[in-house]
Write a protein that holds these residues in place. Structure first.
Motif, PDB file in Angstrom:
ATOM      1  N   SER A   1       0.833  -1.194   0.000  1.00 53.68           N
ATOM      2  CA  SER A   1       0.000   0.000   0.000  1.00 53.68           C
ATOM      3  C   SER A   1       0.868   1.245   0.000  1.00 53.68           C
ATOM      4  O   SER A   1       1.734   1.402   0.874  1.00 53.68           O
ATOM      5  CB  SER A   1      -0.911   0.015   1.230  1.00 53.68           C
ATOM      6  OG  SER A   1      -1.583   1.266   1.302  1.00 53.68           O
ATOM      7  N   ALA A   2       0.600   2.143  -0.956  1.00 55.60           N
ATOM      8  CA  ALA A   2       1.331   3.406  -1.022  1.00 55.60           C
ATOM      9  C   ALA A   2       1.001   4.295   0.176  1.00 55.60           C
ATOM     10  O   ALA A   2       1.710   5.263   0.449  1.00 55.60           O
ATOM     11  CB  ALA A   2       0.999   4.125  -2.330  1.00 55.60           C
ATOM     12  N   GLN A   3      -0.082   3.962   0.892  1.00 59.33           N
ATOM     13  CA  GLN A   3      -0.480   4.781   2.054  1.00 59.33           C
ATOM     14  C   GLN A   3       0.232   4.353   3.335  1.00 59.33           C
ATOM     15  O   GLN A   3       0.040   4.961   4.384  1.00 59.33           O
ATOM     16  CB  GLN A   3      -1.999   4.681   2.253  1.00 59.33           C
ATOM     17  CG  GLN A   3      -2.768   5.267   1.076  1.00 59.33           C
ATOM     18  CD  GLN A   3      -4.254   4.979   1.160  1.00 59.33           C
ATOM     19  OE1 GLN A   3      -4.864   5.192   2.196  1.00 59.33           O
ATOM     20  NE2 GLN A   3      -4.820   4.482   0.087  1.00 59.33           N
ATOM     21  N   LEU A   4       1.021   3.279   3.254  1.00 55.76           N
ATOM     22  CA  LEU A   4       1.735   2.789   4.434  1.00 55.76           C
ATOM     23  C   LEU A   4       3.239   2.885   4.199  1.00 55.76           C
ATOM     24  O   LEU A   4       3.694   2.876   3.046  1.00 55.76           O
ATOM     25  CB  LEU A   4       1.358   1.326   4.705  1.00 55.76           C
ATOM     26  CG  LEU A   4      -0.132   1.036   4.928  1.00 55.76           C
ATOM     27  CD1 LEU A   4      -0.365  -0.464   5.022  1.00 55.76           C
ATOM     28  CD2 LEU A   4      -0.638   1.733   6.188  1.00 55.76           C
ATOM     29  N   SER A   5       3.995   2.954   5.302  1.00 54.40           N
ATOM     30  CA  SER A   5       5.459   2.979   5.181  1.00 54.40           C
ATOM     31  C   SER A   5       5.960   1.589   4.771  1.00 54.40           C
ATOM     32  O   SER A   5       5.224   0.602   4.853  1.00 54.40           O
ATOM     33  CB  SER A   5       6.077   3.367   6.532  1.00 54.40           C
ATOM     34  OG  SER A   5       5.897   2.297   7.450  1.00 54.40           O
ATOM     35  N   GLU A   6       7.227   1.538   4.336  1.00 51.92           N
ATOM     36  CA  GLU A   6       7.812   0.238   3.970  1.00 51.92           C
ATOM     37  C   GLU A   6       7.745  -0.734   5.151  1.00 51.92           C
ATOM     38  O   GLU A   6       7.444  -1.910   4.978  1.00 51.92           O
ATOM     39  CB  GLU A   6       9.264   0.420   3.517  1.00 51.92           C
ATOM     40  CG  GLU A   6       9.399   1.122   2.174  1.00 51.92           C
ATOM     41  CD  GLU A   6       8.584   0.453   1.065  1.00 51.92           C
ATOM     42  OE1 GLU A   6       8.622  -0.786   0.945  1.00 51.92           O
ATOM     43  OE2 GLU A   6       7.885   1.184   0.335  1.00 51.92           O
ATOM     44  N   GLU A   7       8.038  -0.212   6.346  1.00 56.57           N
ATOM     45  CA  GLU A   7       8.016  -1.043   7.547  1.00 56.57           C
ATOM     46  C   GLU A   7       6.600  -1.565   7.831  1.00 56.57           C
ATOM     47  O   GLU A   7       6.397  -2.748   8.130  1.00 56.57           O
ATOM     48  CB  GLU A   7       8.559  -0.216   8.738  1.00 56.57           C
ATOM     49  CG  GLU A   7       8.447  -0.850  10.112  1.00 56.57           C
ATOM     50  CD  GLU A   7       9.082  -2.235  10.195  1.00 56.57           C
ATOM     51  OE1 GLU A   7      10.082  -2.478   9.481  1.00 56.57           O
ATOM     52  OE2 GLU A   7       8.556  -3.072  10.954  1.00 56.57           O
ATOM     53  N   GLU A   8       5.615  -0.670   7.694  1.00 55.88           N
ATOM     54  CA  GLU A   8       4.219  -1.085   7.929  1.00 55.88           C
ATOM     55  C   GLU A   8       3.772  -2.105   6.876  1.00 55.88           C
ATOM     56  O   GLU A   8       3.061  -3.059   7.198  1.00 55.88           O
ATOM     57  CB  GLU A   8       3.283   0.139   7.890  1.00 55.88           C
ATOM     58  CG  GLU A   8       3.381   1.003   9.132  1.00 55.88           C
ATOM     59  CD  GLU A   8       2.653   2.334   8.974  1.00 55.88           C
ATOM     60  OE1 GLU A   8       2.021   2.762   9.957  1.00 55.88           O
ATOM     61  OE2 GLU A   8       2.697   2.936   7.875  1.00 55.88           O
ATOM     62  N   ASN A   9       4.176  -1.898   5.621  1.00 58.09           N
ATOM     63  CA  ASN A   9       3.845  -2.867   4.569  1.00 58.09           C
ATOM     64  C   ASN A   9       4.424  -4.241   4.903  1.00 58.09           C
ATOM     65  O   ASN A   9       3.733  -5.246   4.777  1.00 58.09           O
ATOM     66  CB  ASN A   9       4.377  -2.385   3.217  1.00 58.09           C
ATOM     67  CG  ASN A   9       3.379  -1.509   2.480  1.00 58.09           C
ATOM     68  OD1 ASN A   9       2.354  -1.998   2.013  1.00 58.09           O
ATOM     69  ND2 ASN A   9       3.654  -0.220   2.393  1.00 58.09           N
ATOM     70  N   ARG A  10       5.684  -4.251   5.321  1.00 56.47           N
ATOM     71  CA  ARG A  10       6.325  -5.538   5.638  1.00 56.47           C
ATOM     72  C   ARG A  10       5.627  -6.226   6.801  1.00 56.47           C
ATOM     73  O   ARG A  10       5.397  -7.428   6.777  1.00 56.47           O
ATOM     74  CB  ARG A  10       7.804  -5.324   5.975  1.00 56.47           C
ATOM     75  CG  ARG A  10       8.733  -5.541   4.777  1.00 56.47           C
ATOM     76  CD  ARG A  10      10.184  -5.684   5.221  1.00 56.47           C
ATOM     77  NE  ARG A  10      10.633  -4.539   5.995  1.00 56.47           N
ATOM     78  CZ  ARG A  10      11.093  -3.401   5.470  1.00 56.47           C
ATOM     79  NH1 ARG A  10      11.191  -3.283   4.160  1.00 56.47           N
ATOM     80  NH2 ARG A  10      11.479  -2.393   6.244  1.00 56.47           N
ATOM     81  N   ARG A  11       5.268  -5.418   7.816  1.00 59.21           N
ATOM     82  CA  ARG A  11       4.628  -5.992   9.003  1.00 59.21           C
ATOM     83  C   ARG A  11       3.238  -6.529   8.652  1.00 59.21           C
ATOM     84  O   ARG A  11       2.836  -7.603   9.078  1.00 59.21           O
ATOM     85  CB  ARG A  11       4.559  -4.938  10.119  1.00 59.21           C
ATOM     86  CG  ARG A  11       4.240  -5.531  11.454  1.00 59.21           C
ATOM     87  CD  ARG A  11       4.508  -4.629  12.679  1.00 59.21           C
ATOM     88  NE  ARG A  11       5.153  -3.368  12.421  1.00 59.21           N
ATOM     89  CZ  ARG A  11       4.534  -2.177  12.448  1.00 59.21           C
ATOM     90  NH1 ARG A  11       3.244  -2.100  12.722  1.00 59.21           N
ATOM     91  NH2 ARG A  11       5.202  -1.061  12.217  1.00 59.21           N
ATOM     92  N   LEU A  12       2.494  -5.748   7.838  1.00 54.96           N
ATOM     93  CA  LEU A  12       1.108  -6.110   7.529  1.00 54.96           C
ATOM     94  C   LEU A  12       1.020  -7.278   6.551  1.00 54.96           C
ATOM     95  O   LEU A  12       0.272  -8.226   6.765  1.00 54.96           O
ATOM     96  CB  LEU A  12       0.398  -4.883   6.938  1.00 54.96           C
ATOM     97  CG  LEU A  12      -1.052  -5.066   6.526  1.00 54.96           C
ATOM     98  CD1 LEU A  12      -1.926  -5.419   7.739  1.00 54.96           C
ATOM     99  CD2 LEU A  12      -1.569  -3.797   5.866  1.00 54.96           C
ATOM    100  N   TYR A  13       1.789  -7.190   5.471  1.00 56.68           N
ATOM    101  CA  TYR A  13       1.618  -8.166   4.386  1.00 56.68           C
ATOM    102  C   TYR A  13       2.644  -9.295   4.406  1.00 56.68           C
ATOM    103  O   TYR A  13       2.504 -10.249   3.648  1.00 56.68           O
ATOM    104  CB  TYR A  13       1.668  -7.451   3.029  1.00 56.68           C
ATOM    105  CG  TYR A  13       0.573  -6.436   2.803  1.00 56.68           C
ATOM    106  CD1 TYR A  13      -0.770  -6.812   2.838  1.00 56.68           C
ATOM    107  CD2 TYR A  13       0.875  -5.106   2.527  1.00 56.68           C
ATOM    108  CE1 TYR A  13      -1.782  -5.889   2.602  1.00 56.68           C
ATOM    109  CE2 TYR A  13      -0.125  -4.165   2.286  1.00 56.68           C
ATOM    110  CZ  TYR A  13      -1.457  -4.565   2.329  1.00 56.68           C
ATOM    111  OH  TYR A  13      -2.445  -3.649   2.097  1.00 56.68           O
ATOM    112  N   GLY A  14       3.691  -9.146   5.231  1.00 62.28           N
ATOM    113  CA  GLY A  14       4.673 -10.214   5.334  1.00 62.28           C
ATOM    114  C   GLY A  14       5.300 -10.528   3.986  1.00 62.28           C
ATOM    115  O   GLY A  14       5.649  -9.629   3.218  1.00 62.28           O
ATOM    116  N   LYS A  15       5.415 -11.814   3.671  1.00 60.10           N
ATOM    117  CA  LYS A  15       6.093 -12.191   2.424  1.00 60.10           C
ATOM    118  C   LYS A  15       5.277 -11.806   1.194  1.00 60.10           C
ATOM    119  O   LYS A  15       5.810 -11.757   0.084  1.00 60.10           O
ATOM    120  CB  LYS A  15       6.463 -13.672   2.422  1.00 60.10           C
ATOM    121  CG  LYS A  15       5.297 -14.618   2.506  1.00 60.10           C
ATOM    122  CD  LYS A  15       5.810 -16.055   2.656  1.00 60.10           C
ATOM    123  CE  LYS A  15       4.617 -17.000   2.771  1.00 60.10           C
ATOM    124  NZ  LYS A  15       5.025 -18.390   2.961  1.00 60.10           N
TER     125      LYS A  15
END
Ligand code: NI
Length: 135
Positions: free
Chosen positions: A19-33
């Protein structure tokens, strides 16, 4: 008299959850692999449910050959063996989750002229399925 008919289709596609609305860290945490920048694939199964009266002359709600041609043109040609993020315009702005895929496929199929579109159901894996029946 109103009956329902459900027809099943399949396509294979790649996507990346990011998601462009989330940070890289948040994307990794939310969506995982599933946030892997190079993407991954699914064999999607789509169920399209239509309703309508049974035509007195044909005994059918809709001609399945017409439905197959419509779904082929509107969905399968556009999605099968594609990268959803890169090749489907709707997913340049929306994350290609199966929830959003249901909405996009419903939007593409709701103009089917021969019967009323009731619902789109998608199995992303054997464990997940999602349904959308319009607003
Ligand atoms: Ni996935």
């Amino acid at each position: 008299m109103k009956l329902h008919l459900t027809r099943r289709y399949a396509f294979a596609a790649a996507h990346r959850l990011h998601s462009a609305q989330l940070s890289e860290e948040e994307n990794r945490r939310l969506y995982g692999k599933c946030a892997n920048p190079y993407g991954h694939g699914h064999n999607y199964h789509v169920e399209v449910t239509l309703s309508g009266p049974v035509d007195a002359a044909t005994g059918m709600i809709a001609n399945l050959a017409e439905l197959d041609a419509f779904v082929g043109r509107e969905v399968l040609d556009a999605f099968d063996h594609k990268n959803l993020n890169e090749e489907v315009p709707a997913f340049r702005s929306a994350v290609p989750t199966t929830e959003n895929l249901c909405v996009e496929i419903f939007r593409r199929l709701c103009t089917f002229p021969a019967a009323h579109l009731e619902r789109v159901r998608i199995e992303e894996t054997g464990l997940n399925s999602f349904e959308y029946a319009g607003e």
